[in-house]
Design a protein around this motif. Structure first.
Motif, PDB file in Angstrom:
ATOM      1  N   ILE A 233       0.842  -1.196   0.000  1.00  0.00           N
ATOM      2  CA  ILE A 233       0.000   0.000   0.000  1.00  0.00           C
ATOM      3  C   ILE A 233       0.877   1.246   0.000  1.00  0.00           C
ATOM      4  O   ILE A 233       0.682   2.174  -0.782  1.00  0.00           O
ATOM      5  CB  ILE A 233      -0.925  -0.001   1.228  1.00  0.00           C
ATOM      6  N   PHE A 234       1.888   1.227   0.871  1.00  0.00           N
ATOM      7  CA  PHE A 234       2.778   2.380   0.989  1.00  0.00           C
ATOM      8  C   PHE A 234       3.485   2.686  -0.325  1.00  0.00           C
ATOM      9  O   PHE A 234       3.482   3.822  -0.807  1.00  0.00           O
ATOM     10  CB  PHE A 234       3.785   2.113   2.111  1.00  0.00           C
ATOM     11  N   GLN A 235       4.076   1.637  -0.926  1.00  0.00           N
ATOM     12  CA  GLN A 235       4.885   1.891  -2.125  1.00  0.00           C
ATOM     13  C   GLN A 235       4.032   2.382  -3.292  1.00  0.00           C
ATOM     14  O   GLN A 235       4.388   3.350  -3.965  1.00  0.00           O
ATOM     15  CB  GLN A 235       5.665   0.629  -2.514  1.00  0.00           C
ATOM     16  N   VAL A 236       2.892   1.722  -3.518  1.00  0.00           N
ATOM     17  CA  VAL A 236       2.053   2.146  -4.642  1.00  0.00           C
ATOM     18  C   VAL A 236       1.487   3.543  -4.381  1.00  0.00           C
ATOM     19  O   VAL A 236       1.450   4.391  -5.276  1.00  0.00           O
ATOM     20  CB  VAL A 236       0.921   1.124  -4.893  1.00  0.00           C
ATOM     21  N   ALA A 237       1.070   3.800  -3.134  1.00  0.00           N
ATOM     22  CA  ALA A 237       0.502   5.116  -2.827  1.00  0.00           C
ATOM     23  C   ALA A 237       1.547   6.208  -3.005  1.00  0.00           C
ATOM     24  O   ALA A 237       1.244   7.280  -3.536  1.00  0.00           O
ATOM     25  CB  ALA A 237      -0.042   5.133  -1.395  1.00  0.00           C
TER      26      ALA A 237
ATOM     27  N   TYR B  52      -5.092  17.244   1.269  1.00  0.00           N
ATOM     28  CA  TYR B  52      -6.329  16.549   1.577  1.00  0.00           C
ATOM     29  C   TYR B  52      -7.390  16.788   0.501  1.00  0.00           C
ATOM     30  O   TYR B  52      -8.144  15.891   0.141  1.00  0.00           O
ATOM     31  CB  TYR B  52      -6.774  17.069   2.942  1.00  0.00           C
ATOM     32  N   ARG B  53      -7.418  18.013  -0.044  1.00  0.00           N
ATOM     33  CA  ARG B  53      -8.496  18.333  -0.978  1.00  0.00           C
ATOM     34  C   ARG B  53      -8.097  18.199  -2.441  1.00  0.00           C
ATOM     35  O   ARG B  53      -8.957  18.054  -3.308  1.00  0.00           O
ATOM     36  CB  ARG B  53      -8.982  19.771  -0.749  1.00  0.00           C
ATOM     37  N   VAL B  54      -6.810  18.302  -2.731  1.00  0.00           N
ATOM     38  CA  VAL B  54      -6.401  18.266  -4.142  1.00  0.00           C
ATOM     39  C   VAL B  54      -5.507  17.062  -4.452  1.00  0.00           C
ATOM     40  O   VAL B  54      -5.795  16.285  -5.351  1.00  0.00           O
ATOM     41  CB  VAL B  54      -5.668  19.571  -4.545  1.00  0.00           C
ATOM     42  N   VAL B  55      -4.438  16.905  -3.674  1.00  0.00           N
ATOM     43  CA  VAL B  55      -3.462  15.874  -4.018  1.00  0.00           C
ATOM     44  C   VAL B  55      -4.053  14.472  -3.841  1.00  0.00           C
ATOM     45  O   VAL B  55      -3.998  13.646  -4.751  1.00  0.00           O
ATOM     46  CB  VAL B  55      -2.179  16.033  -3.171  1.00  0.00           C
ATOM     47  N   LEU B  56      -4.644  14.219  -2.669  1.00  0.00           N
ATOM     48  CA  LEU B  56      -5.169  12.870  -2.431  1.00  0.00           C
ATOM     49  C   LEU B  56      -6.296  12.504  -3.397  1.00  0.00           C
ATOM     50  O   LEU B  56      -6.280  11.412  -3.959  1.00  0.00           O
ATOM     51  CB  LEU B  56      -5.598  12.700  -0.973  1.00  0.00           C
ATOM     52  N   PRO B  57      -7.283  13.410  -3.628  1.00  0.00           N
ATOM     53  CA  PRO B  57      -8.307  13.045  -4.620  1.00  0.00           C
ATOM     54  C   PRO B  57      -7.707  12.734  -5.991  1.00  0.00           C
ATOM     55  O   PRO B  57      -8.155  11.815  -6.669  1.00  0.00           O
ATOM     56  CB  PRO B  57      -9.193  14.289  -4.691  1.00  0.00           C
ATOM     57  N   ALA B  58      -6.658  13.481  -6.379  1.00  0.00           N
ATOM     58  CA  ALA B  58      -6.055  13.212  -7.688  1.00  0.00           C
ATOM     59  C   ALA B  58      -5.306  11.894  -7.684  1.00  0.00           C
ATOM     60  O   ALA B  58      -5.150  11.261  -8.722  1.00  0.00           O
ATOM     61  CB  ALA B  58      -5.121  14.362  -8.083  1.00  0.00           C
ATOM     62  N   ALA B  59      -4.827  11.482  -6.509  1.00  0.00           N
ATOM     63  CA  ALA B  59      -4.040  10.253  -6.441  1.00  0.00           C
ATOM     64  C   ALA B  59      -4.895   9.038  -6.095  1.00  0.00           C
ATOM     65  O   ALA B  59      -4.386   7.920  -6.032  1.00  0.00           O
ATOM     66  CB  ALA B  59      -2.916  10.403  -5.415  1.00  0.00           C
ATOM     67  N   ILE B  60      -6.185   9.263  -5.865  1.00  0.00           N
ATOM     68  CA  ILE B  60      -7.048   8.175  -5.392  1.00  0.00           C
ATOM     69  C   ILE B  60      -7.013   6.911  -6.264  1.00  0.00           C
ATOM     70  O   ILE B  60      -6.952   5.801  -5.728  1.00  0.00           O
ATOM     71  CB  ILE B  60      -8.508   8.681  -5.198  1.00  0.00           C
TER      72      ILE B  60
END
Lengths: 292, 269, 250
Positions: free
Chosen positions: B139-143, B170-178
């Motif tokens: 999970i860590f490596q792929v994320a 929280y609002r931009v980077v994570l949604p784009a990386a989901i």
């Protein structure tokens, strides 16, 4: 401090804790495996344990040498089969295969990686063991059978990591070679593959790590006799198998001896990991900082 | 030479087809509603695998709930906060080590630490924790890779609008990386749901239906291992193997479809 | 009245001295253009005005920058508040991979506005101000990534307007756009100057003459000359300015 800044501070510290979690866990793992395994080294002697030829817990014989040899033999034989096939396949995927075929191969390899090892073991038990028995004689439970199953299991690891390495060879190298009138095969052989070698070696070592660490699939087909094999058709026992087979009923020194087996296994894996890291680091240098 | 390369590709595909085909052809006839919903009779000689399915769901849930936040949190820290320094190198090496520890060693650790030292006893909960540790590095490596792949311009755009660093993440980077993060979590959990060696001395291998996650149980892969090696029932072993293969295939296909759909929606294609 | 005053600003990244003794006054509600060849430091300069360089490692500065009389590098200043007052539009359109509506609403949400009606209203206003409303009003819930480059850039302007800044920094906002989209953005800049103080970096001199009232010419990290745009282009005082605008270098 404003609430904004406090929140930022807390978030960063919290994330830091999650980041060092894996280090903490590894330390705990090492601590516990050594705590339980160390007594066998004291009671039986490190050298006797590692180089002893007899494993007979009922007679208080705890030598794991046959299993070290067993693990290495199975792994070596499977690499012998897996490496050529997977490197060819990786080159095929990275350089030769038409897009449509690559679209079949990619999910194939992902699925191969996703099949549970017990299912592989089961397949080996039902299909390969009888096949080996009929074709080559013996019981069918053998080093060869285990190696065939491991070959299939480590294919996806070696293929996908090698393919990445081949793909990260800068495009210019390839174009330069083709522009000089080299054929596609000459370009692959003389330019692309040599540039990707450190990555390919990393791939092979990672596959090797998986083979050494595989447990149940090997147990199910290898026969698990503690002996140095004379031929590839002899049954062998791997270090991993030894733990899984006997942990269920081990007590006292026997229990410690199985943790001792885990220590040997752990050290072998760490050596492989350090070697893999060395080549991974070299790979970055070779490609001139262009890696990712 | 071309022929050799083509052969290598085709052999790989054939290997997969043979294995999956064989398991499904032999296993599908054993699968029916009763097999999925009933408890095993006589150690699994007849009857179904319902408790095993529930056990598998329990351990996977525990593994996911524990490993996903830890793995993603670590990935965010390394991708967004940490520079390149010794601690970061150590963290990466830690994750690699965790990824390469053999599953049976995890099993011993689970037994000596969770079951005995922490006094959890044989339980699905302890098994889930062991599997969480195994899923964590994936999970860590792929994320981390997918968070780093988010363009810097998104971050700058958000910061320039007066968002704080954490709001930006929280609002931009994570949604784009989901999509990538989801793939990582699923890959990690797929590893967890397939694992038998790491939990064989931790979950207690009980045949009865687990009521809570603190009960002992027997996840599917372990059941298959016992059925096959103790020669209890080949028919049911095939059925169990087929259920697992189907499960893995479904997980892969569903995730890929969801990720693709989300990406399309996000990128407006 | 001056919105921004910069006194003796020097900027280094590690050992590289990027900006040298910059002094400039930027009047309220006007358009100021910064011109100069690539690598002259003009982009670095506007990125110091909303402290976007803070996140780049090795950034050091000396000198003062005042926004409405307040030192923006004062430790007591919260950069979040500063960036709310000083918005920025980037060289390449960089909408978030979210819906058009969410892109514009984003700034308001991070600044704690949660009233749906207020957000709704201001999204519409901002899109209208950015001359984008008619093109997108029927697809507000569609991803912003599906818009054309020019539309994306106007969306980024709308996103910036929506948080009601005092200053808008534009870093070569048209360099990635086609001529028609460029005209639209320039028209928009004309319209916006009544409400906002705009600083635009451009290496297109015609664009500077079309949109700005004042122009500063940057070269090798220094301001060579600042003047009314018309004066700077018609009667440059410095030889280097003349060489540059007549195309003798750069």
């Amino acid at each position: 401090m404003s609430s904004n800044k406090l929140e930022e501070y807390l978030v960063e510290k919290g994330l830091f804790l999650t980041a060092i979690f894996s280090i903490i866990i590894i330390l705990i793992i090492i601590a516990f495996i050594f705590r339980e395994g160390f007594p066998i080294f004291q009671e039986y002697g490190v050298l006797n344990f590692i180089f002893g030829m007899n494993w007979a817990p009922s007679d208080e014989q705890y030598g794991v040498f046959t299993m070290i040899v067993g693990s290495l033999c199975i792994t070596g034989l499977s690499l012998l089969m897996a490496v050529p096939l997977s490197i060819l396949c990786a080159i095929f995927m990275a350089e030769i295969a038409p897009k449509t075929f690559r679209k079949i191969l990619k999910p194939t390899i992902e699925t191969l990686a996703g099949i549970p090892s017990v299912v592989y073991g089961f397949f080996g038990l039902i299909v390969l063991v009888p096949l080996v028995r009929v074709q080559f004689g013996g019981t069918g439970f053998s080093m060869l059978t285990a190696s065939i199953i491991l070959t299939i299991m480590i294919l996806p690891t070696i293929i996908s990591v090698s393919e990445d390495a081949l793909r990260s060879v800068p495009h210019e190298y390839k174009e330069a070679s083709l522009a000089l009138g080299a054929t596609q095969w000459q370009t692959i052989k003389n330019v692309i593959f040599p540039a990707a070698i450190p990555g390919v070696i990393t791939a092979i070592i990672l596959g090797m790590g998986r083979a050494v660490g595989e447990t149940l699939a090997v147990i199910m087909v290898a026969g698990n006799v503690t002996q140095i094999p004379n031929s590839i058709l002899d049954p062998v026992r791997a270090l991993t198998s030894n733990i899984a087979l006997e942990m269920g009923y081990a007590t006292g020194v026997h229990y410690n001896a199985l943790f001792g087996t885990a220590i040997v296994l752990f050290i072998m894996i760490m050596v492989l990991l350090v070697i893999a890291n060395y080549f991974h680091y070299k790979k970055k240098v070779v490609i001139g900082g262009g890696y990712l | 030479m071309q022929t050799v390369f083509w052969a290598s590709g085709i052999i790989t595909v054939i290997i997969l087809l043979v294995i999956i085909g064989y398991i499904l052809i032999k296993g599908l006839p054993a699968i029916n509603l009763e097999f999925l919903l009933a408890e095993p009779i006589d150690s699994g000689e007849s009857g179904g695998i319902a408790p095993m399915i529930v056990s598998s769901i329990y351990v996977t849930l525990v593994a996911g709930i524990v490993a996903a936040p830890l793995g993603v949190g670590a990935a965010v820290y390394l991708a967004e906060y940490a520079g390149e320094n010794k601690v970061v190198k150590l963290i990466r090496f830690g994750a690699e080590t965790l990824a390469s520890i053999p599953s049976i060693v995890f099993g011993l650790f689970g037994l000596s630490f969770f079951v005995i030292f922490l006094g959890m006893g044989w339980s699905l909960f302890a098994g889930g924790l062991v599997l969480a540790l195994m899923a964590l590095p994936t999970i860590f490596q792929v994320a981390e890779v997918s968070i780093e792949a988010v363009p810097r311009s998104y971050r700058e755009g958000s910061l320039a609008l007066g968002a704080t660093k954490w709001e930006t993440i929280y609002r931009v980077v994570l949604p784009a990386a989901i999509p990538g993060i989801t793939t990582g979590v699923i890959l990690g959990l797929a590893r967890a749901i397939s694992e038998a060696a790491a939990i064989m001395f931790v979950v207690g291998s009980a045949l009865s239906m687990p009521i809570s996650i603190f009960d002992p149980g027997r996840p599917l892969p372990l059941h298959l291992y016992v059925l096959a090696t103790e020669g209890i029932s080949m028919e049911n072993a095939f059925g169990t193997a087929a259920v697992m293969v189907i499960l893995i295939l479904i997980i892969t296909v569903v995730t890929n479809t969801l990720v693709e759909r989300y990406q399309k929606k996000m990128m407006g294609r | 009245m001056n919105r921004i005053e910069v006194e003796d600003l020097n900027v280094c990244f590690d050992d590289a001295h990027i900006l040298k003794d910059i002094n400039i006054k930027i009047p309220k509600n006007t358009v100021t253009a910064l011109i100069g060849p690539s690598g002259c430091g003009k982009s670095t300069f506007i990125r110091t005005l909303n402290r976007m360089n803070d996140v780049i490692s090795g950034f050091k500065h000396t000198g003062m920058i005042y926004l409405d009389g307040e030192d923006i590098y004062d430790p007591k200043i919260d950069v979040v508040d500063l960036r709310k007052k000083v918005g920025m539009v980037f060289q390449k359109p960089n909408p978030f991979p979210k819906s058009i509506f969410d892109n514009v609403a984003y700034g308001m949400k991070v600044h704690g506005i949660s009233d749906k009606d207020v957000i709704q209203e201001r999204v519409e206003e901002s899109l209208k101000s950015a001359a984008l409303w008619d093109e997108v009003k029927d697809k507000l819930d569609k991803s912003a990534m599906g818009l054309s480059g020019g539309q994306q850039q106007r969306l980024c302007i709308a996103r910036t307007i929506a948080i009601e800044p005092e200053v808008i920094l534009m870093d070569e906002p048209c360099s990635a756009l086609d001529p028609i989209s460029t005209t639209k953005i320039e028209d928009l800049i004309h319209k916006l100057k009544d409400d906002f103080t705009i600083i635009i970096v451009t290496h297109n001199m015609q664009q500077a003459t079309r949109v700005s009232k004042y122009t500063s010419f940057f070269l090798h990290g220094e301001i060579v000359e600042s003047n009314l745009t018309e004066r700077l282009f018609l009667e440059p005082e410095d030889k280097r300015t003349e060489d540059y605008i007549t195309g003798r270098f750069g």
